[in-house]
Design a protein around this motif. Structure first.
Motif, short mmCIF file in Angstrom:
data_model
loop_
_atom_site.label_atom_id
_atom_site.label_comp_id
_atom_site.label_asym_id
_atom_site.label_seq_id
_atom_site.Cartn_x
_atom_site.Cartn_y
_atom_site.Cartn_z
N HIS A 151 0.70 -1.15 -0.02
CA HIS A 151 -0.11 0.01 -0.12
C HIS A 151 0.90 1.16 0.20
O HIS A 151 0.49 2.32 -0.70
N PHE A 152 2.07 1.20 0.48
CA PHE A 152 2.98 2.22 0.68
C PHE A 152 3.48 2.33 -0.57
O PHE A 152 3.54 3.71 -1.33
N ASP A 185 2.10 1.99 -3.34
CA ASP A 185 0.76 2.71 -3.97
C ASP A 185 0.68 4.20 -3.73
O ASP A 185 0.41 5.00 -4.61
N LEU A 186 0.75 4.22 -2.26
CA LEU A 186 0.68 5.71 -1.89
C LEU A 186 1.86 6.74 -2.44
O LEU A 186 1.48 7.79 -2.72
#
Lengths: 224, 114
Positions: free
Chosen positions: A208-209, A211-212
């Motif tokens: 997710h990071f 993607d962030l």
């Protein structure tokens, strides 16, 4: 709590060891999850340094900055589509974040098959993201974009582009290897004796990071 | 490790949210990405362009951190330890923005003299 009982009041080396080894906890999560969060915090600063450096060269250059919308445009079926590849890459990465979130959810429910398969899907989407990035690099290199020069405007554009997207692409590639490894281990049942699939959540945090970070790169580098 | 903390950590790792929650956030992220792409596609310029880019960026980042990374359901100690340090970046960004504007103007003066 037992914190006070474990304290050793002696000083010197013995006290140092006692203070650092006593049973004190701040974060009530497993050490793996806490350390992943702390790593991601440090990585936030690394990416921020790159993006701030980009801001500095973009503000301070007297040459016009290349129009990213046109540089990354593609001709699809005779139609001129501005920034289309970057948009597709964004959707692929968000989709992979969605499948990862579902994998984490099934990890909580101890459904190892669904969690493992969804992680493999995530890794595959990540791989296609890296593939599209390789295509984008090839296209720009063939058009004469180099870290020190490019035909579109300010020379710093190439340096920033290769540095930032390269470092992000490296993170995606490492993530693909990480997720695939964890997924295969889960499917093989390596974590069954733990009774917990927290590793899915920890590797999910990393994904997710990635993607962030792309959300910020997309906004500042491609859209601004 | 005391049995006390084990019980606490177990209650915290058991986070079962309905799949529909993730699907909704996923859809929302799709829409927000589509909207940020539209900003470029519609050739919006100036204040409107960068305020919309920043708005969609922060909304997306917030959704990813709070829901997908489960920050919403973590304890305050972890939330503060992770989310407060990046605020220093605001100072860093401001200093570097001032510095680079100064560099830009000195370049304008220097290059115009040559």
């Amino acid at each position: 709590m037992q914190i006070n009982q474990a304290m050793d009041n002696s000083n010197g080396i013995k006290g140092l060891v006692a203070d650092w080894s006593s049973d004190q906890e701040t974060f009530r999560v497993s050490w793996g999850k806490a350390m992943m969060w702390i790593f991601l915090l440090s990585d936030t600063f690394v990416f921020s340094c790159f993006l701030i450096a980009y801001m500095v060269v973009r503000i301070s250059t007297v040459e016009p900055w290349p129009n990213a919308s046109e540089v990354f445009a593609l001709e699809i079926g005779g139609q001129h589509m501005p920034l289309i590849l970057i948009a597709i890459m964004t959707f692929v990465l968000i989709t992979s974040s969605g499948t990862m979130a579902m994998a984490v959810n099934y990890g909580y429910r101890k459904d190892k098959v669904k969690a493992g398969v969804l992680m493999l899907v995530t890794a595959f989407l990540g791989l296609s993201f890296v593939g599209m990035q390789a295509f984008e690099w090839t296209k720009l290199i063939s058009e004469g974009v180099r870290p020190w020069a490019n035909p579109f405007g300010a020379e710093q554009f190439g340096a920033v582009f290769f540095m930032i997207t390269g470092f992000h692409g490296l993170h995606v590639s490492i993530g693909v290897i990480y997720l695939a490894t964890v997924a295969i281990k889960i499917l093989k049942g390596h974590y069954d004796h733990h009774g917990s699939y927290e590793i899915v959540e920890i590797s999910g945090l990393y994904w997710h990071f990635v993607d962030l970070v792309w959300v910020f790169i997309f906004a500042f580098f491609y859209l601004w | 490790m005391s049995s006390n903390t084990q019980i606490q950590s177990e209650t915290h790792t058991h986070q079962e949210h309905p799949v529909s929650l993730y699907l909704k956030i996923w859809l929302l992220l799709f829409v927000l990405s589509g909207l940020s792409y539209m900003v470029d596609y519609m050739h919006l310029e100036g204040l409107l362009r960068w305020s919309l880019i920043l708005l969609f960026m922060f909304l997306k980042a917030g959704l990813i951190i709070s829901i997908f990374m489960h920050m919403m359901w973590e304890r305050m100690a972890l939330i503060c330890a992770i989310l407060l340090p990046p605020l220093c970046l605001g100072v860093f960004i401001s200093i570097m923005a001032i510095e680079s504007k100064y560099t830009f103007f000195s370049r304008l003066i220097f290059f115009s003299h040559n």
